[in-house]
Design a protein around this motif. Sequence first.
Motif, mmCIF file in Angstrom:
data_model
loop_
_atom_site.group_PDB
_atom_site.id
_atom_site.type_symbol
_atom_site.label_atom_id
_atom_site.label_comp_id
_atom_site.label_asym_id
_atom_site.label_seq_id
_atom_site.Cartn_x
_atom_site.Cartn_y
_atom_site.Cartn_z
ATOM 1 N N UNK B 80 0.839 -1.200 0.000
ATOM 2 C CA UNK B 80 0.000 0.000 0.000
ATOM 3 C C UNK B 80 0.871 1.245 0.000
ATOM 4 N N UNK B 82 3.809 1.489 -1.416
ATOM 5 C CA UNK B 82 4.304 1.621 -2.792
ATOM 6 C C UNK B 82 3.255 2.291 -3.689
ATOM 7 N N UNK B 85 3.020 5.923 -2.855
ATOM 8 C CA UNK B 85 4.183 6.641 -3.390
ATOM 9 C C UNK B 85 3.989 6.998 -4.854
ATOM 10 N N UNK B 86 3.363 6.064 -5.614
ATOM 11 C CA UNK B 86 3.203 6.318 -7.041
ATOM 12 C C UNK B 86 1.942 7.108 -7.357
ATOM 13 N N UNK B 88 -1.301 6.462 -6.219
ATOM 14 C CA UNK B 88 -2.594 5.774 -6.107
ATOM 15 C C UNK B 88 -2.967 5.725 -4.637
ATOM 16 N N UNK B 111 -0.654 4.218 -15.284
ATOM 17 C CA UNK B 111 -1.575 3.125 -14.945
ATOM 18 C C UNK B 111 -1.097 2.258 -13.781
ATOM 19 N N UNK B 112 -2.081 1.568 -13.218
ATOM 20 C CA UNK B 112 -1.788 0.739 -12.045
ATOM 21 C C UNK B 112 -1.089 -0.541 -12.465
#
Lengths: 111, 263
Positions: B80, B82, B85-86, B88, B111-112
């Motif tokens: 979560x 990570x 951080x990006x 999301x 994108x995820x």
Amino acid sequence: MVMKNDPLSEPSFYVLLSLAEPLHGYGIIKKVEDLSDGRIRLGPGTLYGALTKMVKMGWIKPLPVENGERRKAYALTIEGAALLQKEVSRITEQIKHGTAALRAWENRKPS
Amino acid sequence: MNNPETRIQNFTWLLWKEDAFIGFLKSMAAKGWVLCGFKRPNLLMLWQPYGYIFRKDEPQELEFRMDFRRDKKENLGDYIQLCTDTGWHHGCTFKGIHIFYTQEKTTVKADFFSDDESKIAKYKRLQKHLLVTGSLGILTMYYLFFHSWLSQHVSGFQDNVFMPGLIVFLAVFFLYSGWQFHRNIHHLRHKAVKKENSHKQWSFWFDVAIVITLTLALIPAFGFYLMPEFKWRWDWYFTQAFFMSFWVVFMVLTFGWVGRRKS
């Protein structure tokens, strides 16, 4: 993204080589993006899946987490380094063959 | 939060139809309700609202993604982190289903899941989990209904078509789900060679109709196998429909609940 006997896909190759020095998840994404000039952008779902599989295969290992830190760092194992070596020699051989073929094509006799 | 108003709303969705669920979350966000958690059902007090928790915010356009991952708690914390951080944000987690959302166009663009293999891997995880839990549940029920002490000594277990009917229904449902995941995976693998929108999700009611038809068609076969002393009769279907209507009312009461709560 990670298959056992196939040649490594390009993203997983970059993930593996970026772990030559220990990095956590977001660090890997940044490093891969930097190395490939923004061409390879890993999504968190994809990266986490790849990391889990690589840990299972024994190519990388999670480092013990220090207190109060939520980000887990990963590092390359000996098996992972061996695989990376195998991949690098495979690619080097491809480059050698490709260059030789191109040179032969350039020096062809005009027909 | 400036505005502490929250709302709990449940939404029943079939696991392979994440588009329907994501559409629901997007429409809630457009109305100013942003997903922020999941309230587990209290099995002793099912009349209390449970489901997805939304907090009141500005009406906004959000993009949602769903992932399925069952793991140890410490690993999930890392996961979560990570995602956060990006870009999301973590919406909620329930039974291994994680919902993330973002507002940034750049995050949506990256994108995820950045390749199809990882999307396929997600469907495979879901498929495997569903089939394993489903077959364990069915085996337990089979034992309970036909080989346990209960089935020998409680009369309701012996002369009732509801038990084989329930087992057949669950088996049909889980196999059907597995097949739908297979369709999703097949589409992802072959979409390059096929036309762009060759894969159409079937409507919810179409799925329901197929599952009910298959169940009713297979009940006599399983009924004969499980209760050989039974004669096949037309009124089996009526008995089954009678019990099933209780089941449907129960499902509507629990899953169809819409509740409001101020905290």
